[in-house]
Write a protein that holds these residues in place. Structure first.
Motif, PDB file in Angstrom:
ATOM      1  N   LYS A 153       0.830  -1.212   0.000  1.00 36.92           N
ATOM      2  CA  LYS A 153       0.000   0.000   0.000  1.00 36.92           C
ATOM      3  C   LYS A 153       0.858   1.253   0.000  1.00 36.92           C
ATOM      4  N   GLU A 154       1.917   1.255   0.796  1.00 40.13           N
ATOM      5  CA  GLU A 154       2.773   2.442   0.889  1.00 40.13           C
ATOM      6  C   GLU A 154       3.625   2.624  -0.361  1.00 40.13           C
ATOM      7  N   ARG A 155       4.114   1.543  -0.952  1.00 45.65           N
ATOM      8  CA  ARG A 155       4.958   1.678  -2.149  1.00 45.65           C
ATOM      9  C   ARG A 155       4.151   2.193  -3.334  1.00 45.65           C
ATOM     10  N   ILE A 156       2.942   1.683  -3.492  1.00 52.30           N
ATOM     11  CA  ILE A 156       2.141   2.050  -4.652  1.00 52.30           C
ATOM     12  C   ILE A 156       1.416   3.374  -4.435  1.00 52.30           C
ATOM     13  N   GLY A 157       0.998   3.649  -3.215  1.00 52.79           N
ATOM     14  CA  GLY A 157       0.287   4.892  -2.935  1.00 52.79           C
ATOM     15  C   GLY A 157      -0.983   4.998  -3.776  1.00 52.79           C
ATOM     16  N   ASP A 158      -1.205   6.187  -4.372  1.00 52.67           N
ATOM     17  CA  ASP A 158      -2.382   6.342  -5.226  1.00 52.67           C
ATOM     18  C   ASP A 158      -2.088   5.976  -6.679  1.00 52.67           C
ATOM     19  N   GLY A 159      -0.832   5.575  -6.954  1.00 51.51           N
ATOM     20  CA  GLY A 159      -0.465   5.121  -8.289  1.00 51.51           C
ATOM     21  C   GLY A 159      -0.312   6.216  -9.322  1.00 51.51           C
ATOM     22  N   SER A 160      -0.465   7.471  -8.927  1.00 48.60           N
ATOM     23  CA  SER A 160      -0.468   8.566  -9.902  1.00 48.60           C
ATOM     24  C   SER A 160       0.894   8.803 -10.555  1.00 48.60           C
ATOM     25  N   ASP A 161       1.973   8.414  -9.871  1.00 48.01           N
ATOM     26  CA  ASP A 161       3.307   8.644 -10.427  1.00 48.01           C
ATOM     27  C   ASP A 161       3.946   7.351 -10.942  1.00 48.01           C
ATOM     28  N   ILE A 162       3.127   6.320 -11.192  1.00 47.47           N
ATOM     29  CA  ILE A 162       3.622   5.016 -11.626  1.00 47.47           C
ATOM     30  C   ILE A 162       3.207   4.744 -13.066  1.00 47.47           C
ATOM     31  N   ASP A 163       4.120   4.169 -13.844  1.00 48.91           N
ATOM     32  CA  ASP A 163       3.775   3.644 -15.167  1.00 48.91           C
ATOM     33  C   ASP A 163       2.954   2.375 -14.927  1.00 48.91           C
ATOM     34  N   LEU A 164       1.709   2.402 -15.312  1.00 48.12           N
ATOM     35  CA  LEU A 164       0.794   1.315 -14.977  1.00 48.12           C
ATOM     36  C   LEU A 164       0.774   0.185 -16.010  1.00 48.12           C
ATOM     37  N   ASP A 165       1.729   0.183 -16.923  1.00 46.19           N
ATOM     38  CA  ASP A 165       1.770  -0.899 -17.911  1.00 46.19           C
ATOM     39  C   ASP A 165       1.968  -2.254 -17.247  1.00 46.19           C
ATOM     40  N   ARG A 166       2.841  -2.293 -16.222  1.00 44.37           N
ATOM     41  CA  ARG A 166       3.119  -3.596 -15.599  1.00 44.37           C
ATOM     42  C   ARG A 166       3.724  -3.415 -14.214  1.00 44.37           C
ATOM     43  N   VAL A 167       3.558  -4.447 -13.400  1.00 42.57           N
ATOM     44  CA  VAL A 167       4.168  -4.512 -12.079  1.00 42.57           C
ATOM     45  C   VAL A 167       4.558  -5.964 -11.833  1.00 42.57           C
ATOM     46  N   PHE A 168       5.657  -6.159 -11.134  1.00 44.38           N
ATOM     47  CA  PHE A 168       6.093  -7.500 -10.751  1.00 44.38           C
ATOM     48  C   PHE A 168       5.883  -7.708  -9.256  1.00 44.38           C
ATOM     49  N   VAL A 169       5.332  -8.862  -8.903  1.00 42.67           N
ATOM     50  CA  VAL A 169       5.378  -9.355  -7.530  1.00 42.67           C
ATOM     51  C   VAL A 169       6.341 -10.534  -7.578  1.00 42.67           C
ATOM     52  N   THR A 170       7.491 -10.359  -6.961  1.00 38.61           N
ATOM     53  CA  THR A 170       8.555 -11.363  -7.045  1.00 38.61           C
ATOM     54  C   THR A 170       8.876 -11.866  -5.648  1.00 38.61           C
ATOM     55  N   HIS A 171       8.905 -13.170  -5.490  1.00 36.11           N
ATOM     56  CA  HIS A 171       9.125 -13.721  -4.152  1.00 36.11           C
ATOM     57  C   HIS A 171      10.183 -14.819  -4.165  1.00 36.11           C
ATOM     58  N   ALA A 172      10.748 -15.043  -2.999  1.00 34.99           N
ATOM     59  CA  ALA A 172      11.741 -16.107  -2.808  1.00 34.99           C
ATOM     60  C   ALA A 172      11.167 -17.117  -1.835  1.00 34.99           C
ATOM     61  N   GLY A 173      10.505 -18.128  -2.354  1.00 29.98           N
ATOM     62  CA  GLY A 173      10.042 -19.251  -1.545  1.00 29.98           C
ATOM     63  C   GLY A 173       9.020 -18.925  -0.483  1.00 29.98           C
ATOM     64  N   CYS A 174       8.180 -17.922  -0.711  1.00 30.57           N
ATOM     65  CA  CYS A 174       7.159 -17.562   0.279  1.00 30.57           C
ATOM     66  C   CYS A 174       5.956 -18.503   0.196  1.00 30.57           C
ATOM     67  N   ASP A 175       5.195 -18.550   1.275  1.00 32.35           N
ATOM     68  CA  ASP A 175       3.936 -19.280   1.291  1.00 32.35           C
ATOM     69  C   ASP A 175       3.024 -18.700   0.211  1.00 32.35           C
ATOM     70  N   MET A 176       2.477 -19.562  -0.644  1.00 32.50           N
ATOM     71  CA  MET A 176       1.719 -19.074  -1.794  1.00 32.50           C
ATOM     72  C   MET A 176       0.415 -18.394  -1.395  1.00 32.50           C
ATOM     73  N   ASP A 177      -0.132 -18.722  -0.272  1.00 29.07           N
ATOM     74  CA  ASP A 177      -1.317 -18.004   0.184  1.00 29.07           C
ATOM     75  C   ASP A 177      -0.988 -16.540   0.434  1.00 29.07           C
ATOM     76  N   ILE A 178       0.177 -16.305   1.029  1.00 28.60           N
ATOM     77  CA  ILE A 178       0.630 -14.932   1.283  1.00 28.60           C
ATOM     78  C   ILE A 178       0.922 -14.229  -0.035  1.00 28.60           C
TER      79      ILE A 178
END
Length: 286
Positions: free
Chosen positions: A215-240
Motif C-alpha cells: 500500500k505504501e509503495r504504490i500509494g495512489d499510483g499517480s506517479d507510476i507507469d501502470l503498464d506492468r508490475v512484478f510481484v517477485t518472491h523467494a520461496g514464500c507461502d503461496m497463500d501470502i
C-alpha cells in the motif's frame, strides 16, 4: 519482436519461463557454488537447492559473474546472425558481470550492453520494456537511449522476513538480527543508485507487513507507469503471495501483474521468505 533485434539478459532478471518465451529473451546464467560443487543459475540449480543446502550445512552459496569468455561465447552466435543484441546485466555495483559483458561486446559491432543498475525483476522490467520497444519497430540505438531514461525510474524493493542470510553474508550485524527478531522487525531493502540499502523497517507478522508495504509503495499510483508490475518472491507461502497479488491489483489499475519467483542470486543474498513489489515510476527516483 523486431527480427533485427535480440534482447538478452543475465539470469538475475528473474523473468518467468512464460515471459522469456513471450519476448524471446536469451539468458546467460551466472554461476552458483554450493560447497565444492559449481552450477549454473536456473540450469542445474534452483533456489530450493540453495535453501536445502543452507538448512543442512548452515553455509551460504557463492555466486559468480559470467566471465568475459562466457559472454563472448554467448554473444557470438547471436551477433553472427547479423542482428543487434541488446543485453542487460545486474547492477555493476553488485557484480563484475556488466564489465565482463562490456568487454566481450567490444569484440562485436552489434552488441549493446546495458547496466540495469538493479537486480531481479528491477532489471526484468527494463528487459520487458526493451522487448516491447523492439516489437514496435524501434531501432536498437533508440531503444538503448530510451532504456537509459528508464533506468533511474525503476522502483525495486523487497521485504525480508528473516535476516539470517544477510547476517551470514556480512550485510548486517548479529546485534541487528537479535533486535529485529525481538521486535519482529521486517526491513525493506531498496535498490538505489545501483546498490542495496535498508529503507523503512516494518514491525509485525510477515503477511500483515506485506499488505502495509504494498500500500505504501504504490500509494495512489499517480506517479507510476501502470503498464506492468512484478510481484517477485523467494520461496514464500503461496497463500501470502497470492494475497499480495490481489492487494496490488486493488491498489492501482495495472495493465499486467506478473508473478515471478526470484532466482538463485537474490535467494543467495536475501534468503527464503523475501517478497518485493517492483514497477517503473514516471519520473526518476531521487
Amino acid at each position: 519482436m523486431d527480427k533485427k533485434i535480440i534482447i538478452s539478459s543475465d539470469s538475475t532478471s528473474d523473468l518467468s519461463p512464460e515471459l522469456i518465451e513471450r519476448y524471446n529473451v536469451k539468458i546467460i546464467p551466472l554461476g552458483v557454488t554450493l560447497g565444492d560443487k559449481s552450477f549454473l543459475d536456473g540450469v542445474d540449480v534452483t533456489p530450493d537447492d540453495i535453501y536445502e543446502h543452507h538448512r543442512k550445512t548452515g553455509e551460504l552459496p557463492k555466486t559468480t559473474a559470467a566471465n568475459v569468455s562466457n559472454c563472448i561465447d554467448f554473444f557470438k552466435p547471436l551477433a553472427e546472425e547479423g542482428k543487434a543484441v541488446i543485453h542487460f546485466t545486474i547492477s555493476s555495483e553488485m557484480s563484475s558481470t556488466y564489465n565482463n559483458s562490456r568487454l566481450a561486446a567490444s569484440e562485436f559491432d552489434n552488441v549493446y550492453v546495458i547496466d540495469s543498475r538493479n537486480l531481479s525483476t528491477g532489471g526484468g522490467l527494463l528487459v520487458v520494456a526493451a522487448a516491447e520497444m523492439a516489437q514496435s519497430g524501434m531501432e536498437a540505438e533508440k531503444i538503448v537511449e530510451e532504456i537509459g531514461k528508464l533506468v533511474p525510474c525503476v522502483d525495486a524493493s523487497f521485504i525480508i522476513d528473516n535476516l539470517d542470510y544477510l547476517h551470514k553474508g556480512g550485510r548486517c550485524s548479529a546485534l541487528a538480527v537479535m533486535g529485529a527478531n525481538l521486535l519482529k522487525l521486517k526491513p525493506c531493502i531498496e535498490v538505489k543508485n545501483g546498490s542495496m540499502g535498508v529503507g523503512k523497517k516494518y514491525r509485525g507478522r510477515f503477511a500483515d507487513v506485506l499488505k502495509m508495504y504494498a500500500k505504501e509503495r504504490i500509494g495512489d499510483g499517480s506517479d507510476i507507469d501502470l503498464d506492468r508490475v512484478f510481484v517477485t518472491h523467494a520461496g514464500c507461502d503461496m497463500d501470502i503471495v497470492n494475497q499480495v497479488v490481489e492487494d496490488v491489483k486493488g491498489l492501482a489499475d495495472f495493465k499486467e501483474v506478473f508473478l515471478t519467483r526470484a532466482g538463485c542470486t537474490i535467494s543467495s543474498h536475501c534468503g527464503k521468505d523475501t517478497l518485493g513489489v517492483l514497477f517503473i515510476r514516471k519520473n526518476p527516483i531521487n
